[in-house]
Design an enzyme around this catalytic site. Structure first.
Site, PDB file in Angstrom:
ATOM      1  CB  CYS A 100      -0.957  -0.080   1.186  1.00 41.78           C
ATOM      2  SG  CYS A 100      -2.228   1.182   1.272  1.00 41.78           S
ATOM      3  CG  HIS A 101      -0.340   4.962   1.144  1.00 41.85           C
ATOM      4  ND1 HIS A 101      -1.529   4.288   0.940  1.00 41.85           N
ATOM      5  CD2 HIS A 101      -0.475   6.156   0.509  1.00 41.85           C
ATOM      6  CE1 HIS A 101      -2.342   5.046   0.229  1.00 41.85           C
ATOM      7  NE2 HIS A 101      -1.729   6.184  -0.051  1.00 41.85           N
ATOM      8  N   GLY A 102       3.183   1.826   2.276  1.00 37.76           N
ATOM      9  CA  GLY A 102       4.429   1.497   2.968  1.00 37.76           C
ATOM     10  C   GLY A 102       5.690   1.935   2.243  1.00 37.76           C
ATOM     11  CD  GLN A 104       3.175   7.594   1.372  1.00 34.37           C
ATOM     12  OE1 GLN A 104       2.801   7.266   2.503  1.00 34.37           O
ATOM     13  NE2 GLN A 104       2.582   8.544   0.670  1.00 34.37           N
TER      14      GLN A 104
END
EC number: 3.5.1.124
Length: 166
Positions: A100-102, A104
């Site tokens: 997912c947004h990990g 980032q």
């Protein structure tokens, strides 16, 4: 093996809970680190005990890293120590799983240029701008990095990560 999970409040609940239990089921020691010891709360209200503050983490004492998504990575990536942990572990070739947004956090660590991976589609441009060959697939394995997009990819994500840990 000792596995570290970096997260904070507003994590995507299943993206932290599932790998935590799946990896424990495989016999690994799994610890959660955040801004401070105590408890963090997911987007949907699930709570998780925090074993270590980022400042207490020695990345040399861990064999692998998990970066769940949700809103947490937006804040975690602003913590210099957390980014340093991710950078060191990734650069040393230790297994790293992000979903997912990990990623980032890995973008902020500057370690993704030239790598092939995936993420939540909403950060596709960020991934590409960081030098990632972004692929829309349920799981992508590139060396020590296993990446996935969304909660529906959890089984494939952990299946591939567990293989790296053997």
């Amino acid at each position: 093996m000792r596995v570290l999970i970096l997260s904070a409040d507003q994590f995507e609940d299943v993206e932290l809970i599932y790998p935590y239990h799946r990896l424990k089921e495989e016999g690994h020691e799994v610890l959660v680190a955040s801004f401070k010891r105590g408890v963090i709360t997911g987007k949907h209200g699930y709570t998780v005990n925090v074993d270590l503050a980022f400042e207490e983490v020695n990345p040399d004492e861990f064999d692998a890293l998990v970066l769940p998504g949700g809103r947490a990575p937006e804040r975690v990536r602003l913590n210099e120590k957390a980014v340093e942990i991710a950078k060191k572990m990734f650069s040393e070739g230790k297994p790293v799983a992000s979903i997912c947004h990990g990623p980032q956090i890995l973008i902020s660590a500057g370690v993704l240029r030239g790598r092939r991976g995936t993420s939540y589609p909403g950060i596709k441009d960020d991934m590409i701008n960081a030098g990632v060959d972004w692929v829309d697939a349920e799981v992508v394995v590139d060396g020590n990095w296993v990446s996935s997009r969304v909660p529906g990819d959890l089984y494939a994500w952990m299946r591939e990560f567990v293989k790296l840990l053997k």
